[in-house]
Design an enzyme around this catalytic site. Structure first.
Site, PDB file in Angstrom:
ATOM      1  N   HIS A 125       4.694   1.114  35.897  1.00 50.50           N
ATOM      2  CA  HIS A 125       4.823   0.033  36.128  1.00 50.50           C
ATOM      3  C   HIS A 125       3.484  -0.864  36.045  1.00 50.50           C
ATOM      4  O   HIS A 125       3.853  -1.597  36.171  1.00 50.50           O
ATOM      5  CB  HIS A 125       3.830   0.398  38.094  1.00 50.50           C
ATOM      6  CG  HIS A 125       2.567   0.856  37.773  1.00 50.50           C
ATOM      7  ND1 HIS A 125       1.468   2.162  37.945  1.00 50.50           N
ATOM      8  CD2 HIS A 125       1.087  -0.360  37.407  1.00 50.50           C
ATOM      9  CE1 HIS A 125       0.436   2.497  38.030  1.00 50.50           C
ATOM     10  NE2 HIS A 125       0.135   0.755  37.548  1.00 50.50           N
ATOM     11  N   ASP A 155       6.371   7.485  37.712  1.00 43.37           N
ATOM     12  CA  ASP A 155       5.797   6.387  37.020  1.00 43.37           C
ATOM     13  C   ASP A 155       5.171   6.735  35.832  1.00 43.37           C
ATOM     14  O   ASP A 155       4.190   6.589  35.764  1.00 43.37           O
ATOM     15  CB  ASP A 155       4.443   6.420  37.872  1.00 43.37           C
ATOM     16  CG  ASP A 155       3.615   4.777  37.860  1.00 43.37           C
ATOM     17  OD1 ASP A 155       4.742   4.484  37.283  1.00 43.37           O
ATOM     18  OD2 ASP A 155       2.297   4.696  38.835  1.00 43.37           O
ATOM     19  N   SER A 233      -4.493   2.208  34.694  1.00 45.03           N
ATOM     20  CA  SER A 233      -3.358   2.818  34.866  1.00 45.03           C
ATOM     21  C   SER A 233      -2.964   2.989  33.870  1.00 45.03           C
ATOM     22  O   SER A 233      -2.440   1.973  32.540  1.00 45.03           O
ATOM     23  CB  SER A 233      -2.540   1.818  35.383  1.00 45.03           C
ATOM     24  OG  SER A 233      -2.930   1.209  36.668  1.00 45.03           O
TER      25      SER A 233
END
Length: 390
Positions: A125, A155, A233
């Site tokens: 993402h 992911d 992230s």
């Protein structure tokens, strides 16, 4: 007549000429003397204002040695932070007036160096929907990155940069299968764009399940209370030895900032997926030839209070067809004959479609899995050899 007039003497009760001025001088002098005595008396009881050293900076106390915990944490950061990178991304955007296309900043995230060939691991993402990405190393050298491969279901994404090998210290890889709740963990990343930030916490829980960017389940996720914020992230979650145990991927927060509940993709999953992305650019998901549907599964099995996954259809010449798996059939008049219900794969119970996909995710093409099926209220077993997805 007295030729000598009486002498004119001053009145004894009246002040002589000039006496008022002299008295005023005396009063002023007396007042001044009294003021001096009062000032001295007060000064003897007033705090003394020191000149010189008291107006200078205080002396610095020598620093005590760091505690063992502080030493281990500072050493961990010094050893591992050179492997952590800052990722900024851009996306193409069209000007509605001029119809010209230009790149605009999209966001930022974190990542880490996988090997000295320039492979960088991050979240899918972080690079989803981007047209370009720039990787900045810990020494502030920046390189344009190319996307090698992505796995939305996990992911995860792999980028590559063309940088000298001596600038690419690979991160040490640990294991997640033997983690314990309560053990110390450390997250290094770039929260809110603040580079090279380390936070600490513990493993709060294990075996969590979250949804990926592709809305598929990610199993065995690590939960931690180490502060993870937007920008973290794709960064590493480390154990106390500085080894990678997870990739920070999501937080649970009503405000969008850290609320003490963060999630990381376990390194055992990362270590299985990343080599596939590097070699082929994608994950070769094994294929059974069985078609299922989550909503249909709930609608048919829910009212029957039956757990498992209903086989809707079987692809011809597929592994499921070769194993004799039975599909669901709808006959004229609306009569429905249920197909097999998958209730176990190997030793893992299958309660829903998430369990089914996660069980397959542990295997590769060529593996043989053992199924327990419910068929016409009877339990049967079958072996199925997985093929490569086309």
């Amino acid at each position: 007549m007295n030729p000598y007039p009486p002498a004119s003497f001053p009145n004894p009760t009246a002040p002589p000429a000039g006496a008022s001025f002299g008295r005023a001088i005396i009063i002023l002098l007396l007042g001044a003397l009294m003021g001096v005595f009062v000032f001295r008396a007060i000064s003897q009881h007033a705090p003394t204002r020191l000149a010189g050293p008291a107006t200078q900076p205080r002396a610095i106390q020598p620093r005590a040695d760091l505690s063992d915990l502080e030493k281990s944490q500072t050493d961990l950061f010094a050893r591992t932070s050179p492997s952590v990178v800052f990722i900024t991304t851009s996306a193409e955007q069209m000007d509605p007036w001029s119809m010209s296309v230009q790149e605009v900043p999209r966001g930022s995230g974190s990542g880490f160096i996988w090997d000295d060939l320039g492979h960088i691991v991050t979240n899918f993402h972080v690079v989803q929907g981007t047209s370009s990405a720039t990787v900045t190393l810990s020494g502030h050298e920046s390189y344009e990155a190319t996307v090698v491969g992505v796995s939305p279901n996990h992911d995860l994404a792999v980028l590559r940069i063309n940088a000298p090998r001596d600038q690419l210290p690979a991160i040490a890889v640990g294991a997640s299968r033997d983690l314990k709740v309560g053990q110390a963990v450390y997250a290094i990343g770039n929260p809110f764009g603040l580079e090279q930030t380390m936070t600490s916490g513990i493993v709060s829980a294990l075996g969590r399940r979250i949804r990926s960017a592709a809305n598929t389940p990610i199993d065995n996720v690590i939960q931690t209370d180490a502060s993870i914020n937007p920008g973290n992230s794709g960064g590493p979650l480390l154990d106390s030895a500085g080894r990678l145990i997870g990739v920070n991927t999501a937080i649970y927060s009503p405000s969008g900032a850290s609320a003490g509940i963060g999630f990381a993709v376990p390194v055992d999953t990362v270590n299985r997926i990343v080599p596939q992305l590097i070699s082929s650019g994608k994950v070769a998901r094994p294929e059974t030839g069985i078609l299922i549907d989550e909503q249909y599964n709930k609608r048919i099995l829910g009212p029957r209070h039956v757990s498992g996954v209903l086989v809707l259809r079987i692809e011809p010449k597929s592994p499921a067809a070769a194993a004799g798996i039975k599909e669901t059939r709808l006959y004229r008049g609306g009569r429905l004959t249920l197909g097999d219900i998958i209730q176990q794969i190997d030793e893992q119970p299958i309660n829903d479609t998430d369990d089914y996909f996660l069980a397959l995710d542990k295997h590769k093409a060529g593996d043989t899995i053992h199924l327990k099926l419910l068929r016409d209220n009877a339990t049967i077993e079958a072996d199925l050899t997985l093929s490569a997805a086309q």
